[in-house]
Motif scaffolding. Structure first.
Motif, PDB file in Angstrom:
ATOM      1  N   SER A  42      33.647   5.969  14.840  1.00 30.86           N
ATOM      2  CA  SER A  42      33.117   6.275  13.510  1.00 30.86           C
ATOM      3  C   SER A  42      31.603   6.452  13.581  1.00 30.86           C
ATOM      4  N   ALA A  49      34.566  13.963  15.355  1.00 32.96           N
ATOM      5  CA  ALA A  49      35.888  13.889  14.742  1.00 32.96           C
ATOM      6  C   ALA A  49      36.995  13.982  15.794  1.00 32.96           C
ATOM      7  N   GLU A  50      36.761  14.770  16.849  1.00 27.97           N
ATOM      8  CA  GLU A  50      37.755  14.908  17.914  1.00 27.97           C
ATOM      9  C   GLU A  50      37.972  13.606  18.672  1.00 27.97           C
ATOM     10  N   LEU A  51      36.936  12.760  18.743  1.00 24.52           N
ATOM     11  CA  LEU A  51      37.069  11.499  19.475  1.00 24.52           C
ATOM     12  C   LEU A  51      37.978  10.509  18.754  1.00 24.52           C
ATOM     13  N   GLY A  52      38.134  10.667  17.466  1.00 28.64           N
ATOM     14  CA  GLY A  52      39.094   9.860  16.712  1.00 28.64           C
ATOM     15  C   GLY A  52      38.633   8.443  16.447  1.00 28.64           C
ATOM     16  N   GLY A  53      38.604   7.597  17.461  1.00 31.34           N
ATOM     17  CA  GLY A  53      38.329   6.176  17.248  1.00 31.34           C
ATOM     18  C   GLY A  53      36.874   5.824  17.066  1.00 31.34           C
ATOM     19  N   GLU A  60      32.720  17.361  17.089  1.00 30.81           N
ATOM     20  CA  GLU A  60      33.063  16.666  18.334  1.00 30.81           C
ATOM     21  C   GLU A  60      33.301  15.181  18.084  1.00 30.81           C
ATOM     22  N   LEU A 120      34.404   5.413  24.251  1.00 26.15           N
ATOM     23  CA  LEU A 120      34.657   6.791  23.840  1.00 26.15           C
ATOM     24  C   LEU A 120      33.430   7.685  24.069  1.00 26.15           C
ATOM     25  N   TYR A 127      33.345  10.998  26.344  1.00 27.06           N
ATOM     26  CA  TYR A 127      32.826  12.298  25.894  1.00 27.06           C
ATOM     27  C   TYR A 127      31.812  12.847  26.894  1.00 27.06           C
ATOM     28  N   SER A 159      34.361   1.659  21.117  1.00 27.43           N
ATOM     29  CA  SER A 159      33.697   2.893  20.678  1.00 27.43           C
ATOM     30  C   SER A 159      32.710   3.398  21.728  1.00 27.43           C
TER      31      SER A 159
END
Length: 518
Positions: free
Chosen positions: A201, A195-199, A193, A160, A164, A157
């Motif tokens: 939380s 939510a766009e990263l997906g993995g 933004e 990610l 970003y 995470s």
């Protein structure tokens, strides 16, 4: 011992034609030395990496001090991590004494006192030395996860979050920048933004944020920021041709071993990115002594171990040799241990069943020899070691019970005024002493959420005079126009943002450590 002529085998096995480091002389039956049976390591093989191991108090520190001296004398820059503060004496000549003279004569070593060109460094300016800092973005998510103690999911995470920041041209220079990005992603303004990263939380981001806050509260802010240290400054040669010995003093970090070990790995990752391929060389471009190496592998994730393994495997071709310094070979992960062609094994103790198991494991890492190594390794005196290295053709040399020479420099800490004077006179101190705080992710996100003032209505254009025709437009003076444009704060900020975005073209290495393209 097996019924073989060990002195003759050692003389033949260590008879190199090129330049070599003198590791000592062979110990024969009865504890005497054979000065004609020299134990050496070819200078060209030092970048095949190595291991200096042994129990506490067996002489590991003096061994690497003596090796560093000879490397410096051969024009090879050296990096030493001095977690206990024992190596600063390299800046001063050693003191002759009965023990030093006796040992030198015993092994046929021409000893004389000498001082070496030394630079002192200190992480974040904690201690005596030129301050060493790294930006968060160059440190990367994998190394930072190691320091924060994140699990595999949290480590992924954090990667990610870095992705970003890279994509949105948000420079992560210090811990405040990273906290600001995570806070933005977990805020209502950054929900889309996130939510766009997906993995990533929101809950995991919150855990990472809490760890970062605790890390900063423990004083880690000082280690991150600008001016970022250029690790190529470890690869300097003094005006007299000797390699500069860079000593990173870390006594204040003994309670933060993971931070210490991970920063050392960042140095290697940074060098790996910067240095060109050179292949096989007559002598290394840099030799890096990685003290307390067990800290690097303890509780390391599989991804982190794989990154270490790949870095060690590939950095050899860039002319960098690494010597891991620890207590037993089992402290080093097997995949890394397999790449360490040069071994200097000091005495081991076998007081407990665990010690006995470690002893057997150590014996299994050596080539077959005429020694009963399980017995010999417990009998070695201080400053003695079992040695095998790579010959000039890359084959292992015969295993040799070796008595090592005393260092030529001071075998104690140098006086504080001497160390302070070396730091003050360093040309690097002016470059790195001052901490810089320029605009980065924290300030950029702060501007993003700020409410802009209402724009003033445009002034009405004046009507043209009927008596006189409107003048034809004149060509503007380019210089005056540029000066006026740059005087406008709006234009300046726009140019700065564009330059920052262009400079954020990220190249991430094996560890996820990053550099801007120069």
């Amino acid at each position: 011992m097996a019924d073989i002529d060990i002195p003759a085998e050692v003389r033949a096995g260590y008879a190199f034609t090129g330049p070599a480091l003198e590791l000592g002389a062979l110990v024969i039956d009865g504890g005497a030395c054979d000065p004609t049976a020299k134990v050496r390591i070819p200078l060209a093989m030092v970048n095949r990496h190595g291991l200096v191991a042994g129990a506490t108090g067996t002489g590991k520190t003096k061994t690497l001090q003596g090796m560093a001296e000879q490397l410096s004398a051969a024009g090879v820059p050296v990096f030493l991590a001095d977690i206990k503060g024992d190596l600063s004496g390299m800046a001063a000549p050693g003191a002759a004494g009965d023990k030093v003279t006796s040992r030198a004569e015993d092994i046929g070593y021409d000893w004389s006192p000498a001082a070496y060109p030394v630079e002192f460094f200190a992480l974040g300016g904690h201690g005596t030395g030129v301050p060493v800092r790294a930006t968060v973005t160059s440190f990367g998510p994998l190394l930072l996860s190691r320091i924060l103690g994140l699990n595999d999911v949290q480590e992924s995470s954090l990667g990610l979050v870095f992705h970003y920041a890279d994509r949105h041209a948000l420079p992560l220079l210090d811990l405040a920048d990273l906290r600001a990005v995570i806070q933005h992603l977990t805020s209502p303004a950054g929900a889309a933004e996130l939510a766009e990263l997906g993995g990533l939380s929101k809950a995991t981001a919150g855990v990472i944020l809490r760890e970062l806050i605790a890390f900063a509260d423990a004083g880690a802010e000082d280690f991150f920021g600008e001016t970022e240290f250029d690790t190529r400054d470890f690869m300097r040669v003094a005006p007299d041709g000797r390699g500069v010995v860079s000593i990173l003093e870390l006594p204040s970090l003994q309670s933060r071993p993971e931070l210490f070990a991970t920063f050392l790995m960042w140095f290697l990752a940074d060098l790996f990115q910067d240095l060109p391929e050179v292949g096989d060389v007559d002598k290394p471009k840099l030799v890096f002594f990685f003290d307390e190496a067990h800290l690097l592998f303890r509780d390391a994730s599989k991804e982190f171990r794989n990154a270490i393994t790949q870095t060690v495997r590939l950095i050899r071709s860039k002319g960098v040799g690494i010597f891991f310094v620890t207590q037993t070979p089992k402290d080093v992960h097997a995949d890394v241990l397999a790449q360490l062609g040069n071994r200097v094994q000091h005495a081991l103790r076998a007081y407990t069943p665990e010690d006995a198991k470690a002893l057997k494991a150590t014996v299994s890492t050596f080539p077959r020899s005429g020694y009963d190594l399980e017995e010999v390794l417990t009998r070695l005196g201080t400053g003695e070691a079992i040695v095998t290295v790579l010959s000039e053709r890359g084959a292992p040399t015969p295993v040799a019970w070796t008595r090592l020479p005393p260092p030529r420099s001071l075998m104690a800490q140098v006086e504080q005024p001497v160390a302070d004077g070396i730091v003050a006179a360093s040309p690097l101190n002016a470059r790195y002493a001052q901490r810089i705080d320029r605009e980065s992710a924290y300030e950029m996100l702060l501007k993003k959420v700020a409410v802009p003032p209402p724009a003033a209505p445009p002034a009405p254009a004046p009507a043209p005079s009927p008596e006189k025709p409107a003048p034809s437009p004149k060509k503007k003076d380019d210089k005056n126009f540029l000066e006026k444009a740059l005087a406008n704060p709006t234009v300046r900020n726009a140019l700065k943002t564009a330059a920052t975005a262009a400079g954020r073209e990220i190249v991430r290495s094996i560890f996820g450590a990053a550099k801007r393209r120069r």
